[in-house]
Design a protein around this motif. Sequence first.
Motif, short mmCIF file in Angstrom:
data_model
loop_
_atom_site.label_atom_id
_atom_site.label_comp_id
_atom_site.label_asym_id
_atom_site.label_seq_id
_atom_site.Cartn_x
_atom_site.Cartn_y
_atom_site.Cartn_z
N ARG A 214 0.76 -1.23 -0.14
CA ARG A 214 0.09 0.22 0.07
C ARG A 214 0.79 1.16 -0.07
NH1 ARG A 214 -5.33 -1.55 1.83
NH2 ARG A 214 -5.85 0.61 1.74
N PHE A 215 0.35 2.47 -0.48
CA PHE A 215 0.86 3.73 -0.65
C PHE A 215 0.41 4.35 0.85
CE2 PHE A 215 1.53 2.29 -4.80
CZ PHE A 215 2.77 2.90 -5.13
N ALA B 144 10.81 4.98 0.91
CA ALA B 144 10.09 6.33 1.14
C ALA B 144 9.62 6.62 -0.14
CB ALA B 144 11.37 7.40 1.56
N ASN B 145 8.57 7.67 -0.52
CA ASN B 145 8.00 7.81 -1.66
C ASN B 145 7.32 9.24 -1.32
OD1 ASN B 145 7.13 7.38 -4.37
ND2 ASN B 145 5.21 6.92 -3.42
N GLU C 220 6.72 9.61 -6.90
CA GLU C 220 7.94 9.66 -7.50
C GLU C 220 8.50 8.57 -8.19
OE1 GLU C 220 12.09 11.57 -6.01
OE2 GLU C 220 10.83 10.85 -4.44
N TRP C 221 8.19 7.26 -7.58
CA TRP C 221 8.66 5.97 -8.11
C TRP C 221 7.95 5.91 -9.64
CZ3 TRP C 221 5.69 2.41 -10.50
CH2 TRP C 221 4.50 2.49 -9.98
N ASP D 191 4.62 6.96 1.30
CA ASP D 191 5.61 5.88 1.54
C ASP D 191 4.93 4.62 1.33
OD1 ASP D 191 7.21 7.92 2.31
OD2 ASP D 191 7.32 7.70 4.36
N ILE D 192 5.80 3.56 0.93
CA ILE D 192 5.38 2.07 0.54
C ILE D 192 5.35 1.14 1.67
CG2 ILE D 192 5.62 0.25 -1.14
CD1 ILE D 192 7.19 2.56 -2.87
N TYR D 193 4.47 0.49 2.07
CA TYR D 193 4.15 -0.30 2.91
C TYR D 193 3.69 -1.75 2.81
CZ TYR D 193 4.53 3.78 6.52
OH TYR D 193 4.97 4.86 6.87
#
Length: 302
Positions: free
Chosen positions: A147-148, A163-164, A249-250, A274-276
Amino acid sequence: MTSGTHPSELAFFSVLASSAGLGAAARSLGITTPAVSKRLAHMEARLGIPLVIRTTRRMRLTPEGEIYLAHARRILAEIDDMEQLLAGSGAAPKGLLRVNASPGFGRSYIAPLVSRFMLKYPDVQVQLQLSVDPPAFSSDAFDVCIRFGEPPDGRIMARRLAANRRLLCASPAYLARHAAPLSPKDLEKHNCIGIQQGDEAYGVWRLTTEQGGEKTTEVVRVHGTLSTNDGETAVNWALDGHGILMRAEWDISRYLDSGRLVQVLHDYQTPDADIYATYLQRNQLSTRVRAFVDFVALSFPD
């Protein structure tokens, strides 16, 4: 389980459902085709419903068979978890692992990691589902969800993978026709590309700036002629010069590096993305869940 159902019966049906036909199932099980047919008929008679539709060329599950299969695999996975816990932490992960991710990120990042994960843990069976709208955090449909954004519910286990940031950007062609925005309010005069995903408020962008240690957030309701629920489509529209886009950003870093997209409003921050890896508390003892989450976390750069 239905009265009289034995784990061996669940395992039998799982093998049968994964086979091209009764003959293939018989070869996998090391028994004869008539024996497979007889055992299936006995199951259907006891349950009082058909589980499989058999034709001369192939077989397929009935809707009841699909339900039986889903529960059978879940129960077998829970038995595997119990045995692995009893065997200790040294037991190799095995069993079914259900993973969910968004389409773009899932295709680009998670699917290749699943491929590498399978080379290391061949006894795990992974089902990867890519969906635009993520399942609820409390959903039992998946073992791990990528998830984001940090989960709002503290009861959900979450491992931060990377991080994102979300960035605002547009193509040089668009910015040549329209002056770049200097403040969030300027976005109201621009064509902004909308993305409708998850529970986020559509058409509402929040931008935060910090001065003198104090943060100020401006809420802007943006408008535009294009919207979609697919992030890749939205990026392509931005590349074609149709407007300003807010995107992780990715997903756009390669276009920013090449100059095909240009970041705007550099001094403003958007909500964290952020990616979790998230999973239910009861899955934290699952060997295959722990192995997968650890593997994915170690695969992402700091």
